[in-house]
Motif scaffolding. Sequence first.
Motif, PDB file in Angstrom:
ATOM      1  N   TRP A  35      33.980  20.600   9.813  1.00 30.14           N
ATOM      2  CA  TRP A  35      34.743  21.512  10.647  1.00 30.14           C
ATOM      3  C   TRP A  35      34.059  21.587  12.010  1.00 30.14           C
ATOM      4  N   ALA A  65      32.717  27.105   4.222  1.00 27.83           N
ATOM      5  CA  ALA A  65      33.878  26.341   3.780  1.00 27.83           C
ATOM      6  C   ALA A  65      33.676  25.953   2.330  1.00 27.83           C
ATOM      7  N   LEU A  76      38.194  26.700   5.684  1.00 23.02           N
ATOM      8  CA  LEU A  76      37.144  27.385   6.444  1.00 23.02           C
ATOM      9  C   LEU A  76      37.361  28.875   6.359  1.00 23.02           C
TER      10      LEU A  76
END
Lengths: 115, 114
Positions: A35, A65, A76
Amino acid sequence: AQSVTQPDIHITVSEGASLELRCNYSYGATPYLFWYVQSPGQGLQLLLKYFSGDTLVQGIKGFEAEFKRSQSSFNLRKPSVHWSDAAEYFCAVASFSGGYNKLIFGAGTRLAVHP
Amino acid sequence: SQTIHQWPATLVQPVGSPLSLECTVEGTSNPNLYWYRQAAGRGLQLLFYSVGIGQISSEVPQNLSASRPQDRQFILSSKKLLLSDSGFYLCAWSVRASGPYEQYFGPGTRLTVT
């Protein structure tokens, strides 16, 4: 072919509320997942990554996450959002071939935070 | 620590003019280098990657080219810009190793073709 889907283009939450951004991937082997966050006009900053092991990974800025292989997801989360979290968030999966990493990105989710 | 620089930060160029964007990495050796483009409101598209000096691979056919004259320098060029070349250009690096690793991104260059 590998792909990443972020179903939500825009999300708005109130400051202090919890947050979950969704990410689904399509990848034939064990995925390596990331992410990233992008503030307006800035480059991308890595929030967290999953390579193997514990399916719940912790990142910077209070984000975490969870990897769920059965659902092909890597969502997330943050328990309490701050106004400074307003940004665009990208999920990515890595494929490795020919001696280099290729990151395949989702289209992104733009997060707005109301005071 | 490693840092990645891009310049210029912003650029406004007329259609048909040439382009040169530069990216340099400090604090690491033999990195993999990447150029991405981010069109307005869209995700990231990988344009070029390089695993070494003079080794460039293109992901998509286009009006742009890339070069790597030094280990930690990556240049994106065009001989004649098109309106469709407008966008946010990001350079990134990763370690060169036998496995997937995260990529680290520069601050980006905002290109507007008029």
